[in-house]
Design a protein around this motif. Structure first.
Motif, short mmCIF file in Angstrom:
data_model
loop_
_atom_site.label_atom_id
_atom_site.label_comp_id
_atom_site.label_asym_id
_atom_site.label_seq_id
_atom_site.Cartn_x
_atom_site.Cartn_y
_atom_site.Cartn_z
N LEU A 39 39.27 37.01 43.17
CA LEU A 39 40.64 37.40 43.46
C LEU A 39 40.84 38.75 42.79
O LEU A 39 40.71 38.86 41.57
CB LEU A 39 41.65 36.40 42.92
CG LEU A 39 41.50 34.94 43.35
CD1 LEU A 39 42.64 34.11 42.80
CD2 LEU A 39 41.41 34.81 44.86
N ALA A 80 48.60 34.98 43.00
CA ALA A 80 47.28 34.98 42.37
C ALA A 80 47.08 33.69 41.56
O ALA A 80 46.01 33.08 41.63
CB ALA A 80 47.10 36.20 41.48
N SER A 82 44.35 30.94 42.71
CA SER A 82 43.30 30.61 41.75
C SER A 82 43.26 29.10 41.50
O SER A 82 42.20 28.48 41.52
CB SER A 82 43.54 31.36 40.44
OG SER A 82 42.58 30.99 39.48
N HIS A 83 44.41 28.52 41.28
CA HIS A 83 44.49 27.09 41.00
C HIS A 83 44.03 26.25 42.19
O HIS A 83 43.24 25.31 42.04
CB HIS A 83 45.91 26.72 40.59
CG HIS A 83 46.08 25.26 40.29
ND1 HIS A 83 45.47 24.65 39.22
CD2 HIS A 83 46.78 24.30 40.94
CE1 HIS A 83 45.79 23.36 39.22
NE2 HIS A 83 46.57 23.13 40.25
N THR A 93 40.20 26.68 42.69
CA THR A 93 39.47 26.01 41.61
C THR A 93 39.54 24.50 41.79
O THR A 93 38.52 23.80 41.65
CB THR A 93 40.04 26.41 40.24
OG1 THR A 93 39.91 27.83 40.09
CG2 THR A 93 39.31 25.72 39.10
N VAL A 126 36.09 30.42 40.72
CA VAL A 126 37.04 31.51 40.93
C VAL A 126 37.11 32.45 39.73
O VAL A 126 37.25 32.01 38.58
CB VAL A 126 38.47 30.96 41.20
CG1 VAL A 126 39.46 32.08 41.40
CG2 VAL A 126 38.46 30.03 42.41
N THR A 127 37.00 33.74 40.01
CA THR A 127 37.19 34.80 39.02
C THR A 127 38.37 35.63 39.46
O THR A 127 38.44 36.05 40.62
CB THR A 127 35.94 35.69 38.92
OG1 THR A 127 34.83 34.88 38.52
CG2 THR A 127 36.14 36.82 37.93
N VAL A 128 39.30 35.87 38.55
CA VAL A 128 40.44 36.73 38.83
C VAL A 128 40.21 38.03 38.09
O VAL A 128 40.10 38.05 36.87
CB VAL A 128 41.77 36.09 38.38
CG1 VAL A 128 42.94 37.00 38.74
CG2 VAL A 128 41.95 34.71 39.00
N TYR A 159 45.75 28.02 35.16
CA TYR A 159 45.65 28.39 36.57
C TYR A 159 44.55 29.42 36.83
O TYR A 159 43.86 29.35 37.83
CB TYR A 159 46.98 28.93 37.09
CG TYR A 159 48.07 27.89 37.03
CD1 TYR A 159 48.11 26.84 37.94
CD2 TYR A 159 49.07 27.95 36.06
CE1 TYR A 159 49.09 25.87 37.88
CE2 TYR A 159 50.06 26.99 36.00
CZ TYR A 159 50.07 25.95 36.91
OH TYR A 159 51.04 25.00 36.84
N ALA A 160 44.43 30.39 35.95
CA ALA A 160 43.40 31.42 36.09
C ALA A 160 42.40 31.22 34.95
O ALA A 160 42.58 31.73 33.86
CB ALA A 160 44.02 32.81 36.04
N LYS A 161 41.36 30.47 35.22
CA LYS A 161 40.41 30.10 34.17
C LYS A 161 39.49 31.25 33.77
O LYS A 161 39.12 31.38 32.62
CB LYS A 161 39.60 28.89 34.62
CG LYS A 161 40.51 27.69 34.89
CD LYS A 161 39.77 26.41 34.96
CE LYS A 161 40.65 25.24 35.28
NZ LYS A 161 41.84 25.07 34.50
N LEU A 204 39.50 35.22 33.80
CA LEU A 204 40.32 36.42 33.98
C LEU A 204 39.56 37.60 33.39
O LEU A 204 39.24 37.59 32.20
CB LEU A 204 41.67 36.23 33.28
CG LEU A 204 42.73 37.28 33.48
CD1 LEU A 204 43.04 37.51 34.94
CD2 LEU A 204 43.99 36.86 32.73
#
Length: 161
Positions: free
Chosen positions: A17, A31, A35-36, A39, A45-47, A66-68, A70
């Motif tokens: 993302l 976002a 992401s959540h 996942t 998932v990479t933000v 939610y964004a593991k 980042l």
């Protein structure tokens, strides 16, 4: 490039993302939502975002629920160029020309299936200037994320098939 049908059988599909300038409010909430949802569906998932975008996410999701993963966007681009990493799918957030530039760059250096999430007051005009291969998800919304969320839900259903 991984096709939709092949993703079903993969356990570690890597999704990026990619967030640029966080000037338009719906970017942060979408976002986190995307992401959540991805996942939770089993995707890796990479933000990646600009400094301002990642700081907003860190404040909004201080426990990393939610964004593991980042990370810094420029460092991620370097890693793709140097072949240290790549992604199967990329969702590129864009509401201006710089977001478009980031997406075009990833399109050129990565094997990822590209999704351009184009939003904001000039979304339609901006989406018409995209010259790289991608699926466009376009909405003129600035504050209310519901219409964009609904469009992304349909895309995620398609990916999960």
């Amino acid at each position: 490039m991984i096709k939709y049908q092949e993703m079903n059988f993969m356990t570690n599909v890597k999704v990026l993302l990619m967030m640029g300038c966080p000037e338009v409010p719906i970017q942060t909430s979408i976002a986190l939502y995307l992401s959540h949802k991805l996942t939770s569906s089993g995707f890796d998932v990479t933000v990646a975002g600009t400094t301002a975008a990642t700081k907003l996410l860190k404040v909004s999701d201080s426990d990393g629920y939610y964004a593991k993963k980042l990370v810094d966007l420029d460092k991620t681009l370097e890693d793709i160029i140097e072949k240290k990493t790549d992604f199967d799918v990329c969702f590129a957030f864009m509401h201006n020309d710089s977001g478009m530039t980031y997406a075009a760059t990833v399109s050129a250096i990565s094997q990822a299936r590209m999704y351009s999430i184009v939003f904001g007051r000039h979304a339609e005009e901006l989406s018409q200037t995209i010259e790289f291969d991608c699926e466009k998800i376009v909405t003129p919304d600035v504050h209310n994320p519901v219409r964009l969320k609904n469009k992304l839900d349909k895309v995620m259903e398609e990916i999960a098939k």
